[in-house]
Enzyme design. Structure first.
Site, PDB file in Angstrom:
ATOM      1  N   ARG A 236       0.844  -1.190   0.000  1.00 28.72           N
ATOM      2  CA  ARG A 236       0.000   0.000   0.000  1.00 28.72           C
ATOM      3  C   ARG A 236       0.884   1.246   0.000  1.00 28.72           C
ATOM      4  NH1 ARG A 236      -3.261  -2.812  -1.568  1.00 28.72           N
ATOM      5  NH2 ARG A 236      -5.360  -3.288  -0.793  1.00 28.72           N
ATOM      6  N   GLU A 265      -2.581   7.910  -6.487  1.00 31.41           N
ATOM      7  CA  GLU A 265      -2.498   7.121  -7.720  1.00 31.41           C
ATOM      8  C   GLU A 265      -3.474   7.659  -8.757  1.00 31.41           C
ATOM      9  OE1 GLU A 265      -2.985   2.988  -6.718  1.00 31.41           O
ATOM     10  OE2 GLU A 265      -1.070   2.896  -5.648  1.00 31.41           O
ATOM     11  N   HIS A 283       0.532   0.028 -10.172  1.00 30.40           N
ATOM     12  CA  HIS A 283      -0.291  -0.821  -9.290  1.00 30.40           C
ATOM     13  C   HIS A 283      -0.708  -2.106 -10.012  1.00 30.40           C
ATOM     14  CE1 HIS A 283      -3.023  -0.576  -5.511  1.00 30.40           C
ATOM     15  NE2 HIS A 283      -2.691  -1.832  -5.768  1.00 30.40           N
TER      16      HIS A 283
END
Length: 510
Positions: A236, A265, A283
């Site tokens: 994370r 993000e 990601h």
């Protein structure tokens, strides 16, 4: 736990088609709507019993409060950072994820980044595409014999450890939950973070993002590490302090970083992404066909099993429900709710309960005190308001109302029983009940022990009066005048002083 009715589910992101197929095969209507704004989701969600998301949909308190029928939020993946779990809990909504769905994919990406940092693979590939042939610039290092520190030794941490051990790395780690004797069987030696930082050549983090893990790797911890340590974060964004990481890279205290996740993000501050010693991905931890199929299948099956009353897997805010799927548990839940309702009726005070004490007794209930406690609070808090207490939120609602709830269990008794005492406005009220023949029964109310157990079903009238021969005819006459037919009457065994009595009655149809 009684089966939860889920008729309509909204899938708000791209989830593997098997998810929709499994849900529809089990009689659930599914609607897929992607790329909705928060306002669109707020307008849409009111029509659904369930919501399935990945990591892109932000299920905020505003979304949850707009969802009048929502009972389940399913996250097709690991972690629930994008869901306001506290707001869901207060509304009695179950939040679940698929904790093992992307384990292998995330572990493999972690190992890929570790190896890429060691041998500068992405940088060398880009150099080749630019027409260069620069062997000296990309001198790397072997992983054999190096020390890998793994912070967070859950499913993914374990898989990373076993894979990197095959490269001859020594694996050490830290985890506040997994016992050291367990991780030792995987070849991971546990130690404190203060001991871990200076030993590592490489560090990878695999923890959830929470206050205790935010900025875990910061200026202070980087200063304690070996000069040139390499770090990886596929968990994370925010576990590694991004500003501190950039400073460590520029001072060469950190020799390189592999990042799949970021605080924001996509990241708007490109300084970290553009650093020559940073390998970054958008990601991709769960972005494999296999992980997506597994997560989509898992969340669908978990929802179906819950609806069918088979089991509850992956719930992050309703662990109390995991033990409520046996027929026996249903009767004890009914008992808890009924005792709570009975005690609530004993007091006319408008003051809230200040304290509730719940004691379960008997070997048969040693694993049941948690859900019985929640059930008692459901009975005590049910008042027709919009709070709608259930087993998921009753304790949270009690805490929000300032009610102290304590529970204990007494073993060594053959027969199960539940004793509840509430304190309100300087007075206390107590009841004891059990389940006999599959029926919840009341054994005692405010120290008045009934001659025969009182079945806690149907319409019940409790009243307190001085024991006397004319009592029954007088009360029966009053009820008859009001058009109420009495089916049975229970009185305490003692005949002295004020005693609590019970009538089971039904309204006459005129």
């Amino acid at each position: 736990m009684a089966p939860i009715s889920i008729k309509r589910i909204l899938i708000s992101e791209s989830v593997d088609p098997c998810c929709k197929k499994i849900l529809q095969e089990n009689g659930i209507q599914v609607t897929e709507k992607q790329n909705m704004s928060t306002d669109d989701l707020i307008a849409e969600i009111k029509d659904y019993d369930g919501l399935v998301v990945r990591s892109g949909t932000k299920v905020t308190a505003d979304v949850i409060n707009a969802a009048g029928n929502l009972k389940i939020i399913g996250r097709a993946g690991t972690g629930v950072d994008n869901v306001d779990v506290d707001a869901a809990t207060i509304k009695g909504i179950i939040v679940m994820n698929t904790p093992s769905g992307n384990t292998i994919s995330a572990a493999e990406l972690t190992c890929t980044l570790l190896m890429s940092l060691s041998r500068h693979v992405p940088q060398a590939a880009m150099s080749m595409k630019a027409g260069n042939w620069d062997r000296k610039k990309f001198m790397g290092a072997e992983m054999y014999g190096k020390i890998l520190g793994i912070v967070g030794l859950g499913r993914i941490g374990k898989e990373v450890a076993t894979r990197m051990q095959s490269f001859g790395m020594k694996t050490i780690g830290y985890d506040p939950i997994t016992p050291p004797e367990v991780t030792a069987t995987w070849g991971v030696e546990q130690m404190s973070l203060e001991q871990l930082w200076p030993k590592c050549d490489y560090i990878t983090v695999h923890t959830p993002l929470m206050p205790s893990t935010a900025g875990l790797l910061n200026d202070t911890s980087f200063a304690k590490c070996k000069k040139g340590v390499k770090v990886v974060n596929c968990a994370r964004g925010g576990i590694i302090d991004e500003d501190a990481l950039l400073r460590a890279l520029e001072s060469r205290q950190c020799g390189g970083a592999g990042l799949d996740v970021f605080v924001e993000e996509p990241p708007k501050n490109r300084a970290l992404v553009n650093h020559p010693n940073v390998i970054s991905c958008p990601h991709l931890g769960a972005s494999t066909k296999e992980a997506q199929a597994r997560c989509g299948q898992d969340i669908a099956l978990q929802i179906v099993d819950m609806v069918m009353g088979k089991s509850l897997v992956g719930a992050v805010n309703a662990q109390v429900l995991a033990s409520t799927f046996s027929p026996e548990s249903h009767q004890w839940i009914k008992l808890g709710e009924a005792i709570g309702a009975a005690l609530k009726s004993c007091t006319t005070s408008k003051q809230p309960f200040s304290q509730v004490q719940i004691i379960t007794q008997g070997d048969c209930l040693k694993d049941s005190s948690a859900y019985i406690t929640s059930a008692v609070m459901v009975g005590l808090l049910s008042d027709g308001s919009q709070s709608c207490p259930n087993l998921v939120n009753s304790l949270a609602l009690a805490k929000e109302s300032g009610i102290t709830v304590t529970r204990n269990h007494n073993e060594g008794l053959t027969q199960g029983a539940c004793e509840v005492e509430i304190f309100v406005n300087g007075s206390s009220y107590r009841a004891t009940g059990s389940v006999q023949g599959g029926v919840p029964v009341l054994l005692e109310l405010n120290r008045s022990v009934f001659r025969q157990p009182v079945s806690l079903t149907g319409n019940l009238l409790f009243f307190k009066a001085v024991a006397s021969p004319p009592l029954l005819p007088s009360v029966t006459g009053l009820l008859a005048k009001a058009g109420v037919e009495m089916e049975s009457f229970s009185a305490p065994a003692a005949r002295i002083g004020d005693q609590w009595c019970r009538k089971c009655h039904c309204l006459c149809h005129e």
